[in-house]
Design a protein around this motif. Structure first.
Motif, PDB file in Angstrom:
ATOM      1  N   LEU A   1      32.280  37.008  36.319  1.00 40.80           N
ATOM      2  CA  LEU A   1      31.011  36.346  36.028  1.00 40.80           C
ATOM      3  C   LEU A   1      29.913  36.869  36.953  1.00 40.80           C
ATOM      4  O   LEU A   1      28.771  37.074  36.533  1.00 40.80           O
ATOM      5  N   LYS A   2      30.259  37.109  38.205  1.00 44.32           N
ATOM      6  CA  LYS A   2      29.287  37.642  39.163  1.00 44.32           C
ATOM      7  C   LYS A   2      28.901  39.078  38.824  1.00 44.32           C
ATOM      8  O   LYS A   2      27.811  39.536  39.175  1.00 44.32           O
ATOM      9  N   GLU A   3      29.804  39.786  38.146  1.00 46.02           N
ATOM     10  CA  GLU A   3      29.558  41.183  37.811  1.00 46.02           C
ATOM     11  C   GLU A   3      29.045  41.372  36.388  1.00 46.02           C
ATOM     12  O   GLU A   3      28.898  42.496  35.911  1.00 46.02           O
ATOM     13  N   PHE A   4      28.791  40.263  35.687  1.00 48.60           N
ATOM     14  CA  PHE A   4      28.305  40.299  34.301  1.00 48.60           C
ATOM     15  C   PHE A   4      29.317  41.017  33.395  1.00 48.60           C
ATOM     16  O   PHE A   4      28.937  41.790  32.520  1.00 48.60           O
ATOM     17  N   SER A   5      30.587  40.759  33.598  1.00 51.82           N
ATOM     18  CA  SER A   5      31.606  41.377  32.753  1.00 51.82           C
ATOM     19  C   SER A   5      32.532  40.310  32.192  1.00 51.82           C
ATOM     20  O   SER A   5      32.515  39.156  32.639  1.00 51.82           O
ATOM     21  N   LEU A   6      33.340  40.692  31.207  1.00 50.72           N
ATOM     22  CA  LEU A   6      34.214  39.736  30.533  1.00 50.72           C
ATOM     23  C   LEU A   6      35.344  40.474  29.826  1.00 50.72           C
ATOM     24  O   LEU A   6      35.325  41.704  29.713  1.00 50.72           O
ATOM     25  N   TRP A   7      36.336  39.708  29.362  1.00 46.65           N
ATOM     26  CA  TRP A   7      37.459  40.266  28.620  1.00 46.65           C
ATOM     27  C   TRP A   7      37.261  40.049  27.124  1.00 46.65           C
ATOM     28  O   TRP A   7      36.844  38.973  26.697  1.00 46.65           O
ATOM     29  N   MET A   8      37.572  41.072  26.352  1.00 46.86           N
ATOM     30  CA  MET A   8      37.665  40.931  24.901  1.00 46.86           C
ATOM     31  C   MET A   8      39.047  41.389  24.463  1.00 46.86           C
ATOM     32  O   MET A   8      39.708  42.172  25.160  1.00 46.86           O
ATOM     33  N   VAL A   9      39.471  40.893  23.305  1.00 51.62           N
ATOM     34  CA  VAL A   9      40.850  41.121  22.894  1.00 51.62           C
ATOM     35  C   VAL A   9      40.922  41.420  21.402  1.00 51.62           C
ATOM     36  O   VAL A   9      40.096  40.940  20.614  1.00 51.62           O
ATOM     37  N   LEU A  10      41.908  42.206  21.039  1.00 48.43           N
ATOM     38  CA  LEU A  10      42.269  42.431  19.641  1.00 48.43           C
ATOM     39  C   LEU A  10      43.544  41.639  19.391  1.00 48.43           C
ATOM     40  O   LEU A  10      44.643  42.089  19.724  1.00 48.43           O
ATOM     41  N   PRO A  11      43.431  40.400  18.862  1.00 52.17           N
ATOM     42  CA  PRO A  11      44.624  39.553  18.706  1.00 52.17           C
ATOM     43  C   PRO A  11      45.632  40.152  17.728  1.00 52.17           C
ATOM     44  O   PRO A  11      45.255  40.740  16.713  1.00 52.17           O
TER      45      PRO A  11
ATOM     46  N   PHE B   1      35.646  37.948  21.823  1.00 53.92           N
ATOM     47  CA  PHE B   1      35.481  37.438  23.183  1.00 53.92           C
ATOM     48  C   PHE B   1      36.677  36.565  23.546  1.00 53.92           C
ATOM     49  O   PHE B   1      37.096  35.702  22.777  1.00 53.92           O
ATOM     50  N   LEU B   2      37.237  36.784  24.739  1.00 51.94           N
ATOM     51  CA  LEU B   2      38.384  36.007  25.197  1.00 51.94           C
ATOM     52  C   LEU B   2      38.002  35.077  26.337  1.00 51.94           C
ATOM     53  O   LEU B   2      38.078  33.862  26.214  1.00 51.94           O
ATOM     54  N   ALA B   3      37.593  35.633  27.476  1.00 55.85           N
ATOM     55  CA  ALA B   3      37.262  34.814  28.644  1.00 55.85           C
ATOM     56  C   ALA B   3      36.744  35.716  29.753  1.00 55.85           C
ATOM     57  O   ALA B   3      36.603  36.923  29.576  1.00 55.85           O
ATOM     58  N   PHE B   4      36.498  35.112  30.914  1.00 56.06           N
ATOM     59  CA  PHE B   4      36.110  35.892  32.091  1.00 56.06           C
ATOM     60  C   PHE B   4      36.594  35.150  33.326  1.00 56.06           C
ATOM     61  O   PHE B   4      36.749  33.929  33.327  1.00 56.06           O
ATOM     62  N   SER B   5      36.850  35.910  34.382  1.00 55.75           N
ATOM     63  CA  SER B   5      37.218  35.303  35.659  1.00 55.75           C
ATOM     64  C   SER B   5      35.949  35.005  36.448  1.00 55.75           C
ATOM     65  O   SER B   5      34.850  35.435  36.083  1.00 55.75           O
ATOM     66  N   SER B   6      36.097  34.282  37.549  1.00 50.24           N
ATOM     67  CA  SER B   6      34.928  33.949  38.369  1.00 50.24           C
ATOM     68  C   SER B   6      34.289  35.201  38.955  1.00 50.24           C
ATOM     69  O   SER B   6      33.058  35.309  39.023  1.00 50.24           O
ATOM     70  N   SER B   7      35.116  36.150  39.383  1.00 49.20           N
ATOM     71  CA  SER B   7      34.568  37.388  39.937  1.00 49.20           C
ATOM     72  C   SER B   7      33.871  38.216  38.865  1.00 49.20           C
ATOM     73  O   SER B   7      32.852  38.857  39.122  1.00 49.20           O
TER      74      SER B   7
ATOM     75  N   GLN C   1      40.600  31.022  35.938  1.00 42.09           N
ATOM     76  CA  GLN C   1      41.668  30.993  36.946  1.00 42.09           C
ATOM     77  C   GLN C   1      42.885  31.792  36.483  1.00 42.09           C
ATOM     78  O   GLN C   1      43.588  32.409  37.283  1.00 42.09           O
ATOM     79  N   CYS C   2      43.136  31.807  35.181  1.00 41.93           N
ATOM     80  CA  CYS C   2      44.278  32.530  34.622  1.00 41.93           C
ATOM     81  C   CYS C   2      44.050  34.037  34.618  1.00 41.93           C
ATOM     82  O   CYS C   2      45.002  34.807  34.437  1.00 41.93           O
ATOM     83  N   PHE C   3      42.801  34.463  34.801  1.00 39.60           N
ATOM     84  CA  PHE C   3      42.471  35.877  34.740  1.00 39.60           C
ATOM     85  C   PHE C   3      42.303  36.495  36.126  1.00 39.60           C
ATOM     86  O   PHE C   3      41.840  37.630  36.246  1.00 39.60           O
TER      87      PHE C   3
END
Length: 268
Positions: free
Chosen positions: A94-104, A86-92, A135-137
């Protein structure tokens, strides 16, 4: 930067690999792909949804479903044998129940990536911290390069002469009636010349649209809000600098956190 984003649907019973979608990137994807050796496939978008791809509502969140979602956030997910964190999510998102994941990649962790985005020491609650990270996303077009927006130092004329495309900004006071009523909340100013140069960097933005655009929604380091185009005389009056015209005047209310990032980004 346009990239192919891989999508995953996480449901109460299944994990579905969806198709790639063409998306406009954000600051984080651009930085780590262009500077740190990541690829676009290092990032996946994960959607939390019901079995029929519909939204999950409060009544659907049984203990078993909540535990499954928590497991994905805390432990990550496996895609074709590859672990994503799990990495993070943007405000938009969050409303869509989605998020970013990453392979570092080597030398990076998801937490290290978040820490590199800025100084979030002023965030005293989890919700504010998540909002500032998000905000960064924001989906943005990367435009002109500016000075170091972490230090808030003005670019001197010698450096500016060597790189005339570099934006110079200054932080100015808000127009406030009292502590609770800030008339200029989130609204900064950009010179007409800088606005024209910025719009020229946005793909498929016609010359006619450039002439008819007077306001843009932006991200600039840890600042967010809008910039309105004004002539040099107005810029001088606002910044109180009669000799040198600054390209951008940021209001104090626009700066949410400090971030070492050098580009003015346009959301819309």
């Amino acid at each position: 930067m346009i990239f192919f984003c891989f999508n995953i649907c996480k449901t109460p019973c299944r994990q579905l690999s969806m198709c790639y979608e063409v998306e406009t990137s954000n600051r984080v994807v651009r930085k780590f792909v262009e500077e740190e050796g990541f690829t676009s496939e290092s990032f996946v978008r994960v959607q939390i949804c019901d079995e029929n791809s519909a939204r999950l509502f409060f009544g659907d969140l049984t203990d078993v479903v909540v535990d499954r979602i928590k497991s994905a956030l805390n432990d990550g997910i496996i895609v074709n044998g590859t672990p994503y964190e799990f990495l993070a999510f943007s405000s938009s998102q969050l409303k869509e129940f989605s998020l970013w994941m990453v392979l570092p990649k080597k030398g990076w962790t998801a937490e290290g990536m978040r820490n590199s985005m800025g100084n979030f020491a002023g965030c005293n609650t989890a919700s504010k911290y998540a909002a500032r990270i998000g905000q960064c996303f924001s989906t943005t077009f990367q435009g002109l390069k500016g000075q170091d927006v972490m230090k808030n130092e003005l670019q001197n004329s010698t450096q500016r002469d060597k790189n005339p495309s570099m934006l110079r900004h200054v932080v100015v006071d808000d127009i406030a009636f009292d502590e609770k009523n800030i008339h200029s909340d989130g609204c900064g100013i950009i010179s007409t010349k800088a606005m024209k140069a910025m719009l020229e960097t946005i793909p498929h933005f016609t010359e006619e649209r450039q002439e008819n655009t007077s306001i843009i929604q932006i991200r600039f380091g840890g600042a967010k809000g809008v910039l309105v185009a004004w002539d040099d005389t107005t810029m001088k009056n606002v910044t109180k600098e009669k000799k040198t015209v600054r390209d951008i005047a940021l209001r104090k209310s626009m700066i949410k956190f400090s971030a070492k990032f050098h580009f003015l980004e346009c959301c819309r």
